[in-house]
Design a protein around this motif. Structure first.
Motif, mmCIF file in Angstrom:
data_model
loop_
_atom_site.group_PDB
_atom_site.id
_atom_site.type_symbol
_atom_site.label_atom_id
_atom_site.label_comp_id
_atom_site.label_asym_id
_atom_site.label_seq_id
_atom_site.Cartn_x
_atom_site.Cartn_y
_atom_site.Cartn_z
ATOM 1 N N ARG A 78 17.119 7.465 8.808
ATOM 2 C CA ARG A 78 16.345 7.634 7.581
ATOM 3 C C ARG A 78 16.578 6.493 6.586
ATOM 4 N N LEU A 79 17.270 5.453 7.019
ATOM 5 C CA LEU A 79 17.379 4.258 6.188
ATOM 6 C C LEU A 79 16.318 3.254 6.611
ATOM 7 N N GLU A 80 15.646 2.690 5.642
ATOM 8 C CA GLU A 80 14.551 1.771 5.935
ATOM 9 C C GLU A 80 14.866 0.389 5.388
ATOM 10 N N MET A 81 14.611 -0.601 6.210
ATOM 11 C CA MET A 81 14.853 -1.992 5.843
ATOM 12 C C MET A 81 13.522 -2.735 5.799
ATOM 13 N N SER A 82 13.294 -3.473 4.711
ATOM 14 C CA SER A 82 12.149 -4.389 4.648
ATOM 15 C C SER A 82 12.687 -5.778 4.346
ATOM 16 N N HIS A 83 11.984 -6.788 4.795
ATOM 17 C CA HIS A 83 12.485 -8.161 4.628
ATOM 18 C C HIS A 83 11.316 -9.135 4.611
ATOM 19 N N MET A 84 11.553 -10.274 4.015
ATOM 20 C CA MET A 84 10.524 -11.305 3.997
ATOM 21 C C MET A 84 11.169 -12.675 3.822
ATOM 22 N N GLU A 85 10.546 -13.683 4.429
ATOM 23 C CA GLU A 85 10.931 -15.070 4.198
ATOM 24 C C GLU A 85 10.240 -15.499 2.907
#
Length: 205
Positions: A78-85
């Motif tokens: 239930r942990l969500e990771m978002s990422h971007m360059e």
């Protein structure tokens, strides 16, 4: 009818006793065979019962292991990771240049997670960590309070944002982020930029 021949009496009595002994021996053997048959049938029934019990126990253990495994993974999933360059500089023609990572981890579970950190590639750690509003749609928005990595605790419904150092675009691309955190039961996890979740040892983390 002639007189009784007493010489034949012992022979007749012996024959009678021999016949009786043979009959009793036959009955004894017959009874023993019957008892042995009944014992074998009982043992067979007991073995079948024990096999059924063992099969039931095996199934119950498998169900318990599956339930325990589900509980083990329940919070971490239930942990969500978002990422971007993200761009941070411009080139000679004024075009934005991607030079760092921004990573947001949102705790959507109902319990806190601990010792939250991000590693970029195999060697790089975060240069900045901030509290983050999980309702914001883009990691590029202005973050909240500055924190220290690893973040000791991220409560339910809370989020943190991690920023990498500034590199060349190629270095950014070659050093993708992986989040590390410890769930509320003490299990250490890694969640990479492809969404792969794994339990890890402290040494690996």
């Amino acid at each position: 009818m002639g007189p009784l021949q007493w010489g034949d009496v012992p022979t007749a009595v012996g024959a009678l006793f021999a016949g009786g002994a043979a009959w009793f021996a036959f009955q004894t053997i017959k009874s023993q065979r019957q008892q042995i048959g009944e014992q074998r049938q009982f043992i067979g029934e007991q073995l079948r019962f024990m096999a059924e019990q063992q099969e039931n126990l095996t199934l119950e253990r498998a169900e318990l292991r599956a339930a325990a495994d589900d509980r083990k993974w329940a919070q971490a999933r239930r942990l969500e990771m978002s990422h971007m360059e993200a761009p941070g500089t411009t080139d000679g023609q004024g075009r934005a240049v991607v030079d760092h990572w921004l990573v947001v981890l949102v705790n959507k579970s109902d319990a806190p997670v601990h010792q939250v950190d991000v590693r970029f590639g195999t060697a790089y750690t975060s240069s900045e960590v901030h509290d983050w509003n999980p309702l914001r749609s883009s990691p590029t928005y202005e973050p909240g309070e500055r924190l220290v990595a690893p973040v000791h605790l991220v409560g339910p419904g809370r989020a943190v944002r991690f920023a990498s150092q500034q590199w060349s675009s190629a270095t950014v691309h070659n050093n993708r982020p992986t989040v590390y955190f410890t769930d509320d039961s003490g299990i250490r996890w890694s969640l990479d930029s492809y969404g792969k979740l794994d339990a890890v040892s402290d040494g690996d983390a």
